[in-house]
Design an enzyme around this catalytic site. Sequence first.
Site, PDB file in Angstrom:
ATOM      1  N   CYS A   1     -11.182  -6.100 -22.259  1.00 36.69           N
ATOM      2  CA  CYS A   1      -9.590  -6.317 -22.124  1.00 36.69           C
ATOM      3  C   CYS A   1      -8.973  -4.849 -22.037  1.00 36.69           C
ATOM      4  O   CYS A   1      -7.821  -4.613 -21.982  1.00 36.69           O
ATOM      5  CB  CYS A   1      -9.048  -6.973 -23.254  1.00 36.69           C
TER       6      CYS A   1
ATOM      7  N   ASP B   1      -9.532  -2.835 -24.842  1.00 36.89           N
ATOM      8  CA  ASP B   1      -9.432  -2.294 -26.343  1.00 36.89           C
ATOM      9  C   ASP B   1     -10.596  -1.435 -26.333  1.00 36.89           C
ATOM     10  O   ASP B   1     -11.756  -1.895 -25.962  1.00 36.89           O
ATOM     11  CB  ASP B   1      -9.363  -3.645 -27.020  1.00 36.89           C
TER      12      ASP B   1
ATOM     13  N   CYS C   1      -5.771  -4.655 -30.055  1.00 34.72           N
ATOM     14  CA  CYS C   1      -4.596  -5.706 -30.837  1.00 34.72           C
ATOM     15  C   CYS C   1      -5.043  -6.187 -32.057  1.00 34.72           C
ATOM     16  O   CYS C   1      -6.058  -5.699 -32.495  1.00 34.72           O
ATOM     17  CB  CYS C   1      -4.461  -6.992 -29.757  1.00 34.72           C
TER      18      CYS C   1
ATOM     19  N   CYS D   1     -13.079 -10.272 -28.827  1.00 32.78           N
ATOM     20  CA  CYS D   1     -12.956  -9.145 -29.716  1.00 32.78           C
ATOM     21  C   CYS D   1     -14.090  -9.157 -30.783  1.00 32.78           C
ATOM     22  O   CYS D   1     -14.539  -8.045 -31.195  1.00 32.78           O
ATOM     23  CB  CYS D   1     -11.768  -9.561 -30.360  1.00 32.78           C
TER      24      CYS D   1
END
Length: 142
Positions: A50, A52, A75, A119
């Site tokens: 993503c 990140d 995030c 994540c």
Amino acid sequence: MDSELDRIAEKLEKQVWEQFSETVFDHAKNPRNFGVIKGEDGHATVTGQCGDKIQIWLKLSNDLISEISFWTNGCGTSIASGSMVTELAKGKSVDKALQITPLDVLKALGGLPEEDVHCAFLAVNTLHEAIKNCLEAGKDGK
């Protein structure tokens, strides 16, 4: 007008966070082990699908992870995942920490929505890379 916008923003934020467990919310708002460790034995930076990025620093003592920290530009779920993986790894031997899986992070967080599961993978991959960095440098904490 501002108070109406504030109420709308608060309602939207509440709706977004309702899909997360209290544990995710707590780790996202109050991350554990956040920041840089100076003089670390190992460090890794991994960028997820993503975009990140998570960084993990660690120090070893007698083959145990004595200090560990993380940073992310991501995030709330990246923050929560980085926080949780450091909590799971702290005090563990290198071998035990290498056995930590994304499922362990997901269980400890009380789950994540499908679109945020990556994540947990990012956090675990970064932990494993930091440990590999330590071992490749010959820093085993002994």
